[in-house]
Design a protein around this motif. Structure first.
Motif, mmCIF file in Angstrom:
data_model
loop_
_atom_site.group_PDB
_atom_site.id
_atom_site.type_symbol
_atom_site.label_atom_id
_atom_site.label_comp_id
_atom_site.label_asym_id
_atom_site.label_seq_id
_atom_site.Cartn_x
_atom_site.Cartn_y
_atom_site.Cartn_z
ATOM 1 N N MET A 45 0.835 -1.184 0.000
ATOM 2 C CA MET A 45 0.000 0.000 0.000
ATOM 3 C C MET A 45 0.884 1.254 0.000
ATOM 4 O O MET A 45 0.630 2.183 -0.752
ATOM 5 N N LEU A 46 1.918 1.250 0.839
ATOM 6 C CA LEU A 46 2.812 2.407 0.883
ATOM 7 C C LEU A 46 3.572 2.576 -0.425
ATOM 8 O O LEU A 46 3.721 3.697 -0.912
ATOM 9 N N ALA A 47 4.038 1.463 -0.986
ATOM 10 C CA ALA A 47 4.813 1.540 -2.226
ATOM 11 C C ALA A 47 4.006 2.163 -3.350
ATOM 12 O O ALA A 47 4.542 2.871 -4.196
ATOM 13 N N ALA A 48 2.712 1.909 -3.350
ATOM 14 C CA ALA A 48 1.867 2.429 -4.419
ATOM 15 C C ALA A 48 1.366 3.836 -4.154
ATOM 16 O O ALA A 48 0.874 4.499 -5.063
ATOM 17 N N ALA A 85 13.090 8.461 -7.331
ATOM 18 C CA ALA A 85 12.201 8.341 -6.173
ATOM 19 C C ALA A 85 11.702 6.910 -6.031
ATOM 20 O O ALA A 85 11.621 6.382 -4.910
ATOM 21 N N GLY A 86 11.384 6.253 -7.147
ATOM 22 C CA GLY A 86 10.935 4.859 -7.096
ATOM 23 C C GLY A 86 11.987 3.942 -6.524
ATOM 24 O O GLY A 86 11.693 3.066 -5.701
ATOM 25 N N LEU A 87 13.230 4.139 -6.946
ATOM 26 C CA LEU A 87 14.334 3.329 -6.413
ATOM 27 C C LEU A 87 14.537 3.574 -4.923
ATOM 28 O O LEU A 87 14.717 2.632 -4.147
ATOM 29 N N VAL A 88 14.507 4.847 -4.523
ATOM 30 C CA VAL A 88 14.700 5.191 -3.107
ATOM 31 C C VAL A 88 13.565 4.636 -2.250
ATOM 32 O O VAL A 88 13.799 4.008 -1.213
ATOM 33 N N LEU A 89 12.324 4.855 -2.682
ATOM 34 C CA LEU A 89 11.179 4.358 -1.915
ATOM 35 C C LEU A 89 11.202 2.838 -1.813
ATOM 36 O O LEU A 89 10.994 2.280 -0.729
ATOM 37 N N ALA A 90 11.459 2.149 -2.923
ATOM 38 C CA ALA A 90 11.510 0.682 -2.903
ATOM 39 C C ALA A 90 12.637 0.202 -1.997
ATOM 40 O O ALA A 90 12.466 -0.759 -1.238
ATOM 41 N N ALA A 120 10.920 -8.248 -2.115
ATOM 42 C CA ALA A 120 10.052 -7.147 -1.688
ATOM 43 C C ALA A 120 10.405 -5.870 -2.439
ATOM 44 O O ALA A 120 9.514 -5.139 -2.871
ATOM 45 N N GLY A 121 11.704 -5.595 -2.593
ATOM 46 C CA GLY A 121 12.126 -4.394 -3.306
ATOM 47 C C GLY A 121 11.618 -4.369 -4.733
ATOM 48 O O GLY A 121 11.152 -3.345 -5.227
ATOM 49 N N ILE A 122 11.658 -5.523 -5.404
ATOM 50 C CA ILE A 122 11.143 -5.613 -6.775
ATOM 51 C C ILE A 122 9.637 -5.385 -6.782
ATOM 52 O O ILE A 122 9.106 -4.665 -7.636
ATOM 53 N N LEU A 123 8.932 -5.989 -5.828
ATOM 54 C CA LEU A 123 7.487 -5.801 -5.734
ATOM 55 C C LEU A 123 7.153 -4.336 -5.463
ATOM 56 O O LEU A 123 6.271 -3.765 -6.110
ATOM 57 N N TYR A 124 7.866 -3.698 -4.531
ATOM 58 C CA TYR A 124 7.612 -2.289 -4.211
ATOM 59 C C TYR A 124 7.864 -1.404 -5.430
ATOM 60 O O TYR A 124 7.110 -0.472 -5.696
ATOM 61 N N PHE A 125 8.935 -1.700 -6.161
ATOM 62 C CA PHE A 125 9.253 -0.932 -7.363
ATOM 63 C C PHE A 125 8.152 -1.102 -8.410
ATOM 64 O O PHE A 125 7.762 -0.147 -9.082
ATOM 65 N N GLY A 126 7.632 -2.310 -8.534
ATOM 66 C CA GLY A 126 6.525 -2.557 -9.457
ATOM 67 C C GLY A 126 5.257 -1.827 -9.052
ATOM 68 O O GLY A 126 4.561 -1.246 -9.887
ATOM 69 N N LEU A 127 4.938 -1.832 -7.750
ATOM 70 C CA LEU A 127 3.749 -1.130 -7.268
ATOM 71 C C LEU A 127 3.885 0.378 -7.455
ATOM 72 O O LEU A 127 2.918 1.069 -7.777
ATOM 73 N N PHE A 128 5.087 0.896 -7.245
ATOM 74 C CA PHE A 128 5.357 2.308 -7.507
ATOM 75 C C PHE A 128 5.030 2.626 -8.970
ATOM 76 O O PHE A 128 4.376 3.624 -9.275
ATOM 77 N N LEU A 186 3.037 0.927 -10.948
ATOM 78 C CA LEU A 186 1.590 0.820 -11.156
ATOM 79 C C LEU A 186 0.937 2.174 -10.883
ATOM 80 O O LEU A 186 0.075 2.622 -11.642
ATOM 81 N N HIS A 187 1.367 2.844 -9.835
ATOM 82 C CA HIS A 187 0.860 4.187 -9.521
ATOM 83 C C HIS A 187 1.147 5.141 -10.681
ATOM 84 O O HIS A 187 0.269 5.893 -11.106
ATOM 85 N N LEU A 188 2.376 5.095 -11.199
ATOM 86 C CA LEU A 188 2.732 5.995 -12.305
ATOM 87 C C LEU A 188 1.884 5.717 -13.543
ATOM 88 O O LEU A 188 1.423 6.654 -14.207
ATOM 89 N N VAL A 189 1.668 4.452 -13.841
ATOM 90 C CA VAL A 189 0.857 4.098 -15.010
ATOM 91 C C VAL A 189 -0.572 4.612 -14.837
ATOM 92 O O VAL A 189 -1.153 5.201 -15.763
ATOM 93 N N LEU A 190 -1.136 4.406 -13.646
ATOM 94 C CA LEU A 190 -2.502 4.880 -13.417
ATOM 95 C C LEU A 190 -2.572 6.402 -13.456
ATOM 96 O O LEU A 190 -3.549 6.967 -13.963
ATOM 97 N N ASP A 191 -1.539 7.077 -12.943
ATOM 98 C CA ASP A 191 -1.504 8.542 -13.050
ATOM 99 C C ASP A 191 -1.380 8.989 -14.503
ATOM 100 O O ASP A 191 -2.008 9.951 -14.927
ATOM 101 N N TYR A 192 -0.549 8.290 -15.261
ATOM 102 C CA TYR A 192 -0.352 8.624 -16.671
ATOM 103 C C TYR A 192 -1.663 8.511 -17.450
ATOM 104 O O TYR A 192 -2.006 9.382 -18.234
ATOM 105 N N LEU A 193 -2.395 7.448 -17.165
ATOM 106 C CA LEU A 193 -3.644 7.208 -17.887
ATOM 107 C C LEU A 193 -4.819 7.996 -17.334
ATOM 108 O O LEU A 193 -5.705 8.393 -18.087
#
Length: 149
Positions: free
Chosen positions: A1-4, A34-39, A52-60, A62-69
């Motif tokens: 949740m935080l990662a996203a 920022a994605g790398l630092v947060l993850a 977990a780091g890979i998952l957090y980076f992916g969720l981050f 996902l947020h960018l993709v949803l913001d983009y769209l």
């Protein structure tokens, strides 16, 4: 949740001024660095740091993709900032309050509920473990009743 959701920290510029919000939201924390630092930070609190780091980076992302769209027109993503002011914007982005965003939000809510029932975990588990256990128990009881019905 935080990662996203942590990437929306740059939206706190609204507390400074509307101009700061418009200038820096989708810029300061919506980028690769920022994605790398947060993850990385979130991974330090996880048992399986690399996974977990890979998952957090992916969720981050996902947020960018949803913001983009779905942030509406006029919102750019400065993915390479602070190294570059190159930005991407989807000129056909749907409005923030649209059926697409509502559907995405609903799908993510259902996904969260499925995880809660199947795995016995919710986003509350770290912050409020007791409430997490109660919520999972209620969800499992409710889904059992629905299946019997």
């Amino acid at each position: 949740m935080l990662a996203a959701s942590l990437s929306d920290l740059d939206g706190l510029g609204i507390l400074v001024s509307e101009e700061a919000y418009w200038d820096y939201h989708h810029k300061l924390v919506h980028n690769l660095l920022a994605g790398l630092v947060l993850a990385g930070i979130l991974a330090t609190f996880s048992e399986r740091k690399l996974q977990a780091g890979i998952l957090y980076f992916g969720l981050f992302h996902l947020h960018l993709v949803l913001d983009y769209l779905g942030s509406g027109q006029g919102w750019e993503i400065y993915y390479l900032w602070p190294f570059s002011n190159w930005a991407v914007e989807y000129r056909h982005a749907w409005p923030f309050y649209s059926w697409q965003n509502l559907s995405a939000g609903f799908a993510l809510l259902v996904w969260t509920l499925v995880i809660a029932v199947r795995c016995g975990r919710t986003p509350l588990e770290t912050l409020m473990p007791s409430l997490d256990r109660q919520w999972v128990a209620w969800l499992r009881k409710t889904t059992t009743l629905v299946r019997r019905w």
